[in-house]
Design a protein around this motif. Structure first.
Motif, PDB file in Angstrom:
ATOM      1  N   GLY A 216      28.734 -61.483  98.940  1.00 14.61           N
ATOM      2  CA  GLY A 216      27.558 -60.734  98.755  1.00 14.61           C
ATOM      3  C   GLY A 216      26.835 -60.548  97.327  1.00 14.61           C
ATOM      4  O   GLY A 216      26.703 -59.636  96.910  1.00 14.61           O
ATOM      5  N   LEU A 217      27.076 -61.529  96.680  1.00 14.74           N
ATOM      6  CA  LEU A 217      26.849 -61.743  95.242  1.00 14.74           C
ATOM      7  C   LEU A 217      25.225 -61.575  95.191  1.00 14.74           C
ATOM      8  O   LEU A 217      24.327 -62.338  95.773  1.00 14.74           O
TER       9      LEU A 217
ATOM     10  N   ARG B 175      29.455 -57.661  86.831  1.00 15.00           N
ATOM     11  CA  ARG B 175      28.824 -57.162  88.443  1.00 15.00           C
ATOM     12  C   ARG B 175      29.121 -58.272  89.191  1.00 15.00           C
ATOM     13  O   ARG B 175      29.544 -57.752  90.565  1.00 15.00           O
ATOM     14  N   LEU B 176      29.332 -59.480  89.041  1.00 17.08           N
ATOM     15  CA  LEU B 176      29.247 -60.600  89.904  1.00 17.08           C
ATOM     16  C   LEU B 176      30.775 -60.679  90.255  1.00 17.08           C
ATOM     17  O   LEU B 176      31.322 -60.751  91.348  1.00 17.08           O
ATOM     18  N   SER B 177      31.727 -60.354  89.148  1.00 17.04           N
ATOM     19  CA  SER B 177      33.106 -60.661  89.184  1.00 17.04           C
ATOM     20  C   SER B 177      33.620 -59.490  90.126  1.00 17.04           C
ATOM     21  O   SER B 177      34.698 -59.741  91.108  1.00 17.04           O
ATOM     22  N   VAL B 178      33.555 -58.121  89.951  1.00 20.51           N
ATOM     23  CA  VAL B 178      33.995 -56.984  90.713  1.00 20.51           C
ATOM     24  C   VAL B 178      33.799 -57.387  92.086  1.00 20.51           C
ATOM     25  O   VAL B 178      34.326 -56.529  92.978  1.00 20.51           O
ATOM     26  N   ARG B 179      32.507 -57.964  92.617  1.00 22.13           N
ATOM     27  CA  ARG B 179      32.202 -58.346  93.965  1.00 22.13           C
ATOM     28  C   ARG B 179      33.560 -59.080  94.566  1.00 22.13           C
ATOM     29  O   ARG B 179      33.999 -58.964  95.667  1.00 22.13           O
TER      30      ARG B 179
ATOM     31  N   LEU C 124      17.969 -71.076  97.184  1.00 20.68           N
ATOM     32  CA  LEU C 124      19.263 -70.776  97.563  1.00 20.68           C
ATOM     33  C   LEU C 124      19.283 -69.498  98.297  1.00 20.68           C
ATOM     34  O   LEU C 124      19.636 -69.554  99.520  1.00 20.68           O
ATOM     35  N   TYR C 125      18.649 -68.178  97.662  1.00 22.76           N
ATOM     36  CA  TYR C 125      18.799 -67.186  98.319  1.00 22.76           C
ATOM     37  C   TYR C 125      17.682 -66.910  99.429  1.00 22.76           C
ATOM     38  O   TYR C 125      17.979 -66.171 100.380  1.00 22.76           O
ATOM     39  N   ALA C 126      16.801 -67.970  99.492  1.00 24.97           N
ATOM     40  CA  ALA C 126      15.810 -67.857 100.587  1.00 24.97           C
ATOM     41  C   ALA C 126      16.231 -68.649 101.647  1.00 24.97           C
ATOM     42  O   ALA C 126      15.593 -69.105 102.776  1.00 24.97           O
TER      43      ALA C 126
ATOM     44  N   LEU D 282      27.043 -72.509  94.363  1.00 21.24           N
ATOM     45  CA  LEU D 282      27.308 -71.187  94.502  1.00 21.24           C
ATOM     46  C   LEU D 282      27.133 -70.601  95.702  1.00 21.24           C
ATOM     47  O   LEU D 282      27.619 -69.399  95.881  1.00 21.24           O
ATOM     48  N   ALA D 283      26.767 -71.409  96.742  1.00 19.78           N
ATOM     49  CA  ALA D 283      26.200 -70.750  98.134  1.00 19.78           C
ATOM     50  C   ALA D 283      27.535 -70.197  98.607  1.00 19.78           C
ATOM     51  O   ALA D 283      27.395 -69.226  99.219  1.00 19.78           O
TER      52      ALA D 283
END
Length: 276
Positions: free
Chosen positions: A89-90, A131-135, A69-71, A81-82
């Motif tokens: 910017g996760l 860390r994911l959530s605060v973004r 996915l990130y590639a 999740l895309a």
């Protein structure tokens, strides 16, 4: 293991579904997706019927799908999740940290880990989610990372203290070895350890550590950092109250599981929405 057909439906099982629902649409959908991911990999880790090698392979497939996915590829089961990844910017490292935490449970049933191992576990299964959530919440990096660090650990330690008996029933004891030995309890048989009255001393020490993290989280939130902060305020308030109730009850056996008061949760949410 496939992606959830309806991340919102999966999130509705959370005590903090109401907190997620008040977010703007894009942020709300992103949090549903993050929660859906966490729910799936957590179910893999907690599947007591599955073969460990098979469960490890399922987690490895999630790593591979995230890499794809990130590639720029489809991402397989991680495809849902895309949108959240692109919009907010996760970081791939945070998703992988969650998987690494679940892999710790799959590799072996964690019993009386060292304090360092326990802290690593909390960082992976809780602070990485933070860390994911605060973004998604739109927080600036410095206060956001600090909140994820402290609130994630506070919540996870509270969960551990709440679930001592439930975890023991599946062969796990997350209380730190150093504290157990300092209390004079010999590790070995799980039932003997958790049914020793001195386990209250161990739990009270871990509760004090959780309170430090709650206090640090409160200081960050009192600074009124930028972002959609109703959800983390709700989580901090509800879990701090849960911890206070457990401390009052103590952990000497026999223990009674302390649960969230949903009426109080809704009242707290109303106050937060009104700016109280």
């Amino acid at each position: 293991m496939s992606a959830p057909a309806a991340p919102a439906q999966a999130a509705s099982r959370s005590s903090f579904y109401a907190g997620m629902r008040v977010l703007p649409k894009r942020e709300r959908e992103a949090m549903y997706a993050i929660y859906g991911f966490c729910r799936i990999v957590d179910d893999i880790a907690d599947d007591q019927q599955g073969d460990r090698a098979l469960r490890a392979a399922q987690l490895d497939q999630w790593r591979a799908d995230l890499a794809e996915l990130y590639a720029g590829g489809n991402g397989g089961q991680a495809a849902f999740l895309a949108a959240a990844i692109e919009r907010f910017g996760l970081a791939r490292a945070d998703f992988e940290a969650v998987i690494d935490g679940m892999a710790m449970d799959v590799a072996r049933d964690i019993r009386w880990p060292s304090h360092a191992e326990l802290d690593l576990y909390c960082d992976r299964v809780a602070s990485a989610v933070g860390r994911l959530s605060v973004r998604v919440f739109g927080m600036e990096e410095r206060p956001g990372l600090a909140l994820a660090h402290h609130l994630g650990r506070a919540l996870q330690l509270t969960n551990i203290l709440r679930d001592i008996d439930e975890d023991a029933a599946i062969g796990r004891v997350y209380l730190p070895r150093e504290a157990i030995e300092a209390a004079g309890i010999r590790t070995g048989d799980i039932a003997t350890v958790i049914n020793d009255p001195r386990i209250d001393q161990v739990a009270q020490g871990l509760a004090a550590e959780a309170r430090v993290h709650f206090d640090q989280s409160a200081k960050i939130l009192k600074g009124r950092p930028r972002g959609h902060l109703i959800a983390p305020r709700l989580m901090a308030g509800a879990y701090a109250e849960l911890l206070r109730r457990m401390v009052r009850a103590g952990w000497k056996p026999p223990r009674r599981r302390v649960r969230h008061n949903r009426i109080k949760l809704l009242w707290m949410l109303l106050r937060l929405r009104l700016g109280g």
